[in-house]
Each structure stands twice: as structure tokens, then as C-alpha cells.
Scaffold this active site. Structure first.
Site, PDB file in Angstrom:
ATOM      1  N   HIS A 261     133.542  -9.285   6.227  1.00 49.98           N
ATOM      2  CA  HIS A 261     134.685  -8.570   5.671  1.00 49.98           C
ATOM      3  C   HIS A 261     135.639  -8.204   6.806  1.00 49.98           C
ATOM      4  O   HIS A 261     135.208  -7.960   7.939  1.00 49.98           O
ATOM      5  CB  HIS A 261     134.249  -7.258   5.000  1.00 49.98           C
ATOM      6  CG  HIS A 261     133.757  -7.400   3.602  1.00 49.98           C
ATOM      7  ND1 HIS A 261     132.769  -6.592   3.080  1.00 49.98           N
ATOM      8  CD2 HIS A 261     134.118  -8.236   2.599  1.00 49.98           C
ATOM      9  CE1 HIS A 261     132.542  -6.924   1.811  1.00 49.98           C
ATOM     10  NE2 HIS A 261     133.350  -7.920   1.505  1.00 49.98           N
TER      11      HIS A 261
ATOM     12  N   ASP B  95     123.969  -1.828  -3.484  1.00 49.24           N
ATOM     13  CA  ASP B  95     125.084  -1.848  -2.536  1.00 49.24           C
ATOM     14  C   ASP B  95     126.325  -1.129  -3.061  1.00 49.24           C
ATOM     15  O   ASP B  95     127.378  -1.164  -2.426  1.00 49.24           O
ATOM     16  CB  ASP B  95     125.453  -3.292  -2.182  1.00 49.24           C
ATOM     17  CG  ASP B  95     124.477  -3.906  -1.192  1.00 49.24           C
ATOM     18  OD1 ASP B  95     123.762  -3.146  -0.508  1.00 49.24           O
ATOM     19  OD2 ASP B  95     124.417  -5.151  -1.102  1.00 49.24           O
TER      20      ASP B  95
ATOM     21  N   CYS C  49     132.739   1.018   5.209  1.00 45.89           N
ATOM     22  CA  CYS C  49     132.160   0.416   4.004  1.00 45.89           C
ATOM     23  C   CYS C  49     131.841   1.468   2.946  1.00 45.89           C
ATOM     24  O   CYS C  49     131.926   1.204   1.750  1.00 45.89           O
ATOM     25  CB  CYS C  49     130.891  -0.353   4.350  1.00 45.89           C
ATOM     26  SG  CYS C  49     131.181  -1.943   5.156  1.00 45.89           S
TER      27      CYS C  49
END
Length: 290
Positions: A180, A80, A273
């Protein structure tokens, strides 16, 4: 720490892109081998070649529109790490590296810290409080909007306010799909786009008070992470699946740039992201940060 001042509206015809600097991480080790959010399904295989091609297209789109992109070296075993926004927060010559909530990602914090320390910032600090960088901190003019509830501790809001010397507005996230802040809210130029259902009642009301002209995302656009986008003042880079949101943006004088990041969505991430902005402090007549 909470301010309810509204930002002045801007003439849509006057919108202009401003060159930005971004940090990204190529998904060379991307896979879904654990599940730490509702988007992740370890039984759904990842096409890494497609993920790389989609990431390359995002980087190319940034560069084609005048933005600079730096790339951090990916680390094997950190699938990630591609989600660079979570690596920390950079404003002017100060950088704060993240302290991740989940053990599966905790080594990303030192990796991003090492990059920041080697880049020559005047001050680099590793966070004491749990926070996941721009995943939960959004620069909005002279203030910072900050999410809490899943990944970033409320104490991190105080730490960020003290370290960067900027007011921080705390917002409570309540839907685990939007774990988030950057999955439920996108800073535009003089306003925001957001999904009220992702926030607690008091936080949603606060946002409505602060940004009465905000764009409200539909359920369908929120559910494809349409709000996980990046705005340069005029262009808005976002998933090509958020069609209603793109129409709303266009009506407000923005130019949406659709990007397909369907493979990375398997891990719960999209355009924002993948993008850590290196915010420059405005000077002279300007105020706040870019």
C-alpha cells in the site's frame, strides 16, 4: 492526472498541530489466519490482549493530543478490519467506501460503507474500481497521491479524481513488502517522507521532483513500517522502532510520538493502517483539505 508542482516550504518553527478527526476499529477479532502480504505468517501466534492494549495506547495518544476518535464496531470473521485506513476515503461531506482486492477482506467494504451511510455525509458511494481507501490514497494539500501495483487499480485513481474533484498523482509500487502507498510514503505538513526503493523508477523520480526537500527513510526504518504514520501538522505518530526517521522528523521541526504496535505489524499494519482520517475541507483563507 499527474502534477509536478512543488509545495512552498514552511518555516519549521511555525509548525502547529491542527485538531483532526479519525475513525478507528478496535482489534477485538484480530488474528492472522491467512497470508495476503509478506508480513503475515500464520504460524506466528497473535497475542490479542497485547494487540488491544497497543491499539488502546494509540487511541489514547491521539486523544491526549487534541484529536477526536470515532470507533466503528468490529465484525467477527474480519480480523483485518482493525486497519481502518483501508475502509475508504472521506473528504468533506463526501465518502467513498473501499472495494477490496482480496476475497478475505471483501466484506470489510460493505461494513465501512454502512458506517459512512449512517453518519450523515451528504454523499456516500461504494467504489466501482478496486481500491483500499487511504491505504493507497494520501491527501497532500490540494492533491491526492495514489498508489497502484498491488491492491488498488489504476482505474480507481480516475474514479477518485472524478468523485472528489481533486487532481490525483499516480505512483507505481513495486516491492510486495510495501503493498500500500501508506507503507512507503507519509504526508507531513508541507512535504512528505518516503522510501524511494518501494516505487518504480519513474514514480520515484516524480516524487523527487515534486518534493525536493522530502525526508528519505532508511532501509531499517522502512522495514519496520516507519512510514506508516500520521501527522497532525506538528506531531507525527509512528512506530517507536523507526528511530532514524524520528531523528529526521525532529530535525525538521516535528515532534515524533513513538507508538508500539508490534502485534498488529504481524499482519502488515502500523499506525496509519489503523487510522482513517475524516478530512475536513478548509474554508476562507485556507485551501485544500486537512
Amino acid at each position: 492526472m499527474t502534477s509536478v508542482a512543488t509545495l512552498p516550504a514552511r518555516d519549521p518553527a511555525a509548525r502547529r498541530p491542527r485538531p483532526r478527526s479519525y475513525l478507528m476499529c478496535r482489534p477485538e477479532h484480530f488474528e492472522v489466519t491467512y497470508a495476503i502480504n509478506p508480513w503475515m505468517d500464520t504460524s506466528d501466534p497473535v497475542d490479542r490482549a497485547l494487540a488491544l492494549a497497543q491499539w488502546d495506547a494509540l487511541r489514547a495518544a491521539y486523544e491526549a493530543h487534541g484529536h477526536s476518535v470515532e470507533v466503528i464496531e468490529p465484525v467477527a470473521g474480519l480480523p483485518d478490519m482493525v486497519f481502518a485506513a483501508n475502509g475508504g476515503l472521506v473528504i468533506g461531506e463526501k465518502a467513498l467506501s473501499a472495494r477490496f482486492a482480496n476475497p478475505e477482506r471483501e466484506k470489510e467494504g460493505p461494513a465501512y460503507h454502512e458506517w459512512m451511510a449512517g453518519r450523515g455525509f451528504a454523499e456516500v458511494m461504494a467504489a466501482r474500481e478496486t481500491n483500499e481507501g487511504e491505504g493507497d490514497f494520501a491527501i497532500a494539500g490540494d492533491r491526492i497521491l495514489a498508489g497502484t501495483g498491488f491492491r488498488s487499480a489504476r482505474g480507481a485513481h480516475e474514479e477518485v479524481a472524478e468523485y472528489f474533484g481533486m487532481p490525483v498523482v499516480s505512483l507505481d509500487l513495486v516491492d510486495p513488502r510495501f503493498y500500500h502507498l501508506d507503507t512507503a510514503l507519509m504526508v507531513l505538513d508541507d512535504t512528505i517522507a518516503y522510501y524511494p526503493a518501494a516505487f518504480s523508477g519513474p514514480s520515484a523520480r516524480l516524487l523527487a521532483q515534486m518534493y525536493p526537500d522530502a525526508i528519505i527513510a532508511t532501509d531499517a526504518d522502512a522495514e519496520v513500517l516507519g512510514l506508516n504514520g500520521v501527522c497532525d501538522g506538528y506531531h507525527v505518530f509512528l512506530t517507536d522502532k523507526a528511530t532514524a526517521l524520528a531523528e529526521q522528523l525532529r530535525a525538521r521541526g516535528y515532534e515524533p510520538i513513538g507508538i508500539d504496535l508490534s502485534e498488529l505489524l504481524k499482519s502488515g499494519g502500523s499506525v496509519k493502517c489503523c487510522t482513517l482520517e475524516l478530512h475536513r475541507v478548509r474554508t476562507a483563507a485556507g485551501s485544500g483539505t486537512d
